[in-house]
Design an enzyme around this catalytic site. Structure first.
Site, short mmCIF file in Angstrom:
data_model
loop_
_atom_site.label_atom_id
_atom_site.label_comp_id
_atom_site.label_asym_id
_atom_site.label_seq_id
_atom_site.Cartn_x
_atom_site.Cartn_y
_atom_site.Cartn_z
N LYS A 96 0.86 -1.18 0.00
CA LYS A 96 0.00 0.00 0.00
C LYS A 96 0.89 1.22 0.00
CE LYS A 96 -4.00 1.98 0.36
NZ LYS A 96 -3.64 2.66 -0.92
N LYS A 120 5.51 3.37 8.33
CA LYS A 120 4.32 4.21 8.50
C LYS A 120 3.07 3.34 8.57
CE LYS A 120 4.23 7.47 5.62
NZ LYS A 120 4.09 8.52 4.61
N LYS A 132 5.33 1.73 -3.15
CA LYS A 132 5.21 3.08 -3.70
C LYS A 132 5.48 3.01 -5.19
CE LYS A 132 4.58 7.39 -2.34
NZ LYS A 132 3.79 7.96 -1.24
N GLY A 171 -2.86 8.22 -4.28
CA GLY A 171 -2.22 9.41 -4.82
C GLY A 171 -0.98 9.82 -4.04
N ASP A 172 -0.26 10.76 -4.59
CA ASP A 172 0.88 11.42 -3.95
C ASP A 172 1.12 12.69 -4.77
OD1 ASP A 172 3.21 10.80 -1.85
OD2 ASP A 172 4.19 11.64 -3.60
N THR A 216 -4.54 13.33 5.27
CA THR A 216 -3.12 13.50 5.59
C THR A 216 -2.90 14.81 6.34
OG1 THR A 216 -2.59 12.27 3.60
CG2 THR A 216 -0.79 13.47 4.64
N ASN A 247 -2.53 18.95 -1.96
CA ASN A 247 -3.50 18.25 -1.12
C ASN A 247 -3.15 18.35 0.37
OD1 ASN A 247 -3.86 15.34 0.29
ND2 ASN A 247 -5.70 15.95 -0.79
#
Ligand code: NDP
Length: 452
Positions: A96, A120, A132, A171-172, A216, A247
Site C-alpha cells: 500500500k 508508516k 510506492k 495518490g501522492d 493526511t 493536497n
C-alpha cells in the site's frame, strides 16, 4: 546476546552494503540511514531481531517493476516516460502506498518512499504492507486529455501487478482525484472487474471514502496537537508556517484553522506567499484545486495582507508551529537554525522526509518537538485502509465516523511513538519511537512467516 554497540556495528556494516548495492540512490540511502541508525537498542534488547538476514530482507524490496509509458500529446507527438512500482514489504498486508508523478521521480526516490511506507503503515496498526510507485511524467501545464492518455498508458502496464489483495496504490505528488479517476477507469476497462479496493482516493460517489482527501493534512495537525499537549500547550492562537499548496498543505491549513491556529504561509516551486491575516482557504482552493494555478496569483487577488516572495525560503517566516508539506529535503540545517532563532516549538512533517538529517538533529538538540513523517503524515494511508474496508463491505461511512477513526488512529500513533521512545531511553524522541515501534510490528510478522 548482542550488545547495543555490537548491534550498531552490524547496522553500520549493513548501511555500507546498502550504499554499495544501490548506487546513485541518495534518497534511499538517507531513508535507510534514518531508520537503521535508531534500531540498535531494540536489536540489542530482543535477540530474535539479531537473526541473520532479518534486517537484510527488510531493506531489499520484494519486487521492483520498471516499465515504459508511451503517450501522445494534443499535437500527436509521442512522449516516453518511465513508470515504477516498488513492492517493498507485504508481511502485514497488501502493498500500500501512493503514486507520484513528478519529473524528479527515479528508482531511488520511489525506494525511499516505499521503505518509509513500510514503517508508516505498520504504525497505523492496520493490515497494510509497504509499496510506492510513480513516474517522471510532469502533469504541470498538460491538458486533461493528455493527463488521461498518460494515466491510461501507465495503467495498461501497472494493472497486471496490482489488485485488492495484492497491491493497492493511491495518490501522492501530482496524483489527485482526477488522476485516480482515469487510472481506475482504465483498470476497470482492462480487467472487466468492478474492483473498488484496487485503488484508494477514489471519488466519494464511486467507492471513495469521505475525509480521504483531508486525511493526511488533518492527521498531521492532530499529531502536532498531541505533541503540543505533551508540552502542556494547545494550538489555540499559535502561528503556523506551512509549505506546499497541494493536497496535504490545503487540508493542513484547514485543520489548523479549525483548532484555532493561524497558518500564514503556503508555497509552490515558484516561491511562497505570506499572508498576515492568515491564508484564505477558499481563495487558495479556487486557485490550486479548480484553476491549477500558481501561488503568486493568490497574493495578487488577496490584496494588501499578502505578498509573494519569488524563490524565497518560507522558513524565514517566524512561527510557533511548522508543518512542511511539499517535498523531500525542503527544510535544511540553515532553515532549522532560522526557525530555532525565531522560537519554533514544534515541527510536524506532512511531507515525506522534508527535513534533512542535519536539520532534524539541530531541532531535537534545541528541544523542538519533532514529528517524523512516517508517524505524523500516516493519517492519509490510514484512511486509505478505511476506504479499503468500506469497499470490502460494500458500504460507506459518514464523514463523522471516518474523522473519529482518524483521530483515534493519530492519537494512538502519537502514544505509541512516545511510549516506545521512553522504553528505549530516548524520551521525547519521536524519530526513535516511530522507527522502533514500526520495526517491531513488521519484524515480528516477518519472523513468524519464515525466510521468504
Ligand atoms: P500535491 O501534488 O498535491 O502538492 C505538492 C505541493 O508541493 C505543490 O504545492 C508543489 O508545488 C510542491 N512541490 C512538489 N515538489 C516540489 C519541489 N521539488 N520543490 C518545491 N515545491 C514542490 O502533493 P501532496 O500534497 O499529495 O504531497 C505533498 C507531500 O506529502 C509529499 O511529500 C507526499 O509524499 C506527502 N504525502 C502525501 C500524502 C497524500 O495523501 N497525498 C500522504 C502522505 C504523505 P508545484 O506545484 O510547484 O510543484
Amino acid at each position: 546476546m548482542t550488545t547495543r554497540s555490537e548491534s550498531r556495528t552490524a547496522l553500520d556494516h549493513l548501511l555500507s552494503e546498502i550504499e554499495h548495492r544501490n548506487p546513485a540512490q541518495p534518497e534511499f540511502h538517507q531513508a535507510a540511514h534514518e531508520v537503521l541508525e535508531t534500531l540498535a537498542p531494540v536489536i540489542a534488547a530482543r535477540p530474535e531481531y539479531a537473526e541473520p538476514g532479518l534486517v537484510e530482507r527488510l531493506v531489499e524490496p520484494e519486487r521492483q517493476v520498471i516499465f515504459r509509458v508511451p503517450w501522445q500529446d494534443d499535437q500527436g507527438r509521442v512522449h516516453v516516460n518511465r513508470g515504477f512500482r516498488v513492492e517493498f514489504n507485504s508481511a502485514l498486508g497488501p502493498y500500500k502506498g501512493g503514486l507520484r508523478f513528478h519529473p524528479s521521480v527515479n528508482l531511488g526516490v520511489i525506494k525511499f518512499l516505499g521503505f518509509e511506507q513500510i514503517f508508516k503503515n505498520a504504525l497505523t496498526g492496520l493490515g497494510i504492507g509497504g509499496g510506492k510507485g510513480g513516474s517522471d511524467f510532469d502533469p504541470h501545464g498538460r491538458s486533461d486529455a493528455e493527463v488521461m492518455r498518460f494515466c491510461q498508458s501507465f495503467m495498461t502496464e501497472l494493472y497486471r501487478h496490482i489488485g485488492e489483495h495484492t497491491d493497492v496504490p493511491a495518490g501522492d505528488i501530482g496524483v489527485g482525484g482526477r488522476e485516480i479517476g482515469y487510472l481506475f477507469g482504465q483498470y476497470r476497462r482492462i480487467t472487466n472487474r468492478w474492483e473498488a479496493g484496487v485503488l484508494t482516493g477514489k471519488g466519494a460517489g464511486w467507492g471513495g471514502s469521505l475525509i480521504r482527501p483531508e486525511a493526511t493534512g488533518y492527521g498531521n495537525v492532530l499529531f502536532a496537537a498531541a505533541m503540543m499537549r505533551e508540552r502542556g500547550e494547545d494550538l489555540e492562537g499559535q502561528t503556523a508556517v506551512v509549505s506546499g499548496s497541494g493536497n496535504v498543505a490545503i487540508y493542513t491549513i484547514e485543520k489548523l484553522a479549525a483548532l484555532g491556529a493561524n497558518a500564514v504561509t503556503c508555497s509552490d516551486s515558484s516561491g511562497y506567499v505570506v499572508d498576515e491575516k492568515g491564508i484564505d482557504l477558499d481563495l487558495l482552493k479556487q486557485i490550486k484545486e479548480v484553476e491549477r494555478g500558481r501561488v503568486d496569483v493568490y497574493a495578487e487577488r488577496r490584496g494588501s495582507s499578502a505578498r509573494f516572495v519569488p524563490g524565497g525560503s518560507v522558513w524565514d517566516v517566524p512561527a510557533d508551529l511548522v508543518l512542511p508539506s511539499a517535498t523531500q529535503n525542503e527544510l535544511d540545517e540553515n532553515a532549522a537554525a532560522t526557525l530555532i532563532r525565531n522560537g519554533v516549538k514544534a515541527v510536524s512533517e506532512g511531507a515525506n522526509m522534508p527535513t534533512t538529517p542535519e536539520a532534524v538533529h539541530l531541532l531535537q538538540q534545541a528541544g523542538v518537538a519533532f514529528g517524523p513523517g512516517k508517524a505524523a503524515n500516516a493519517g492519509g494511508v490510514a484512511v486509505s485502509a478505511l476506504e479499503m474496508a468500506q469497499n470490502h463491505a460494500r458500504t460507506s461511512w459518514t464523514a463523522a465516523r471516518v474523522e473519529e477513526e482518524l483521530t483515534h488512529i493519530m492519537n494512538d500513533i502519537h502514544t505509541t511513538c512516545h511510549e516506545t521512545a521512553e522504553r528505549y531511553d530516548a524520551p521525547g524522541d519521536y524519530v526513535t519511537g516511530a522507527n522502533i515501534a514500526g520495526f517491531e510490528r513488521v519484524a515480528d510478522a516477518m519472523l513468524a512467516q519464515g525466510v521468504i
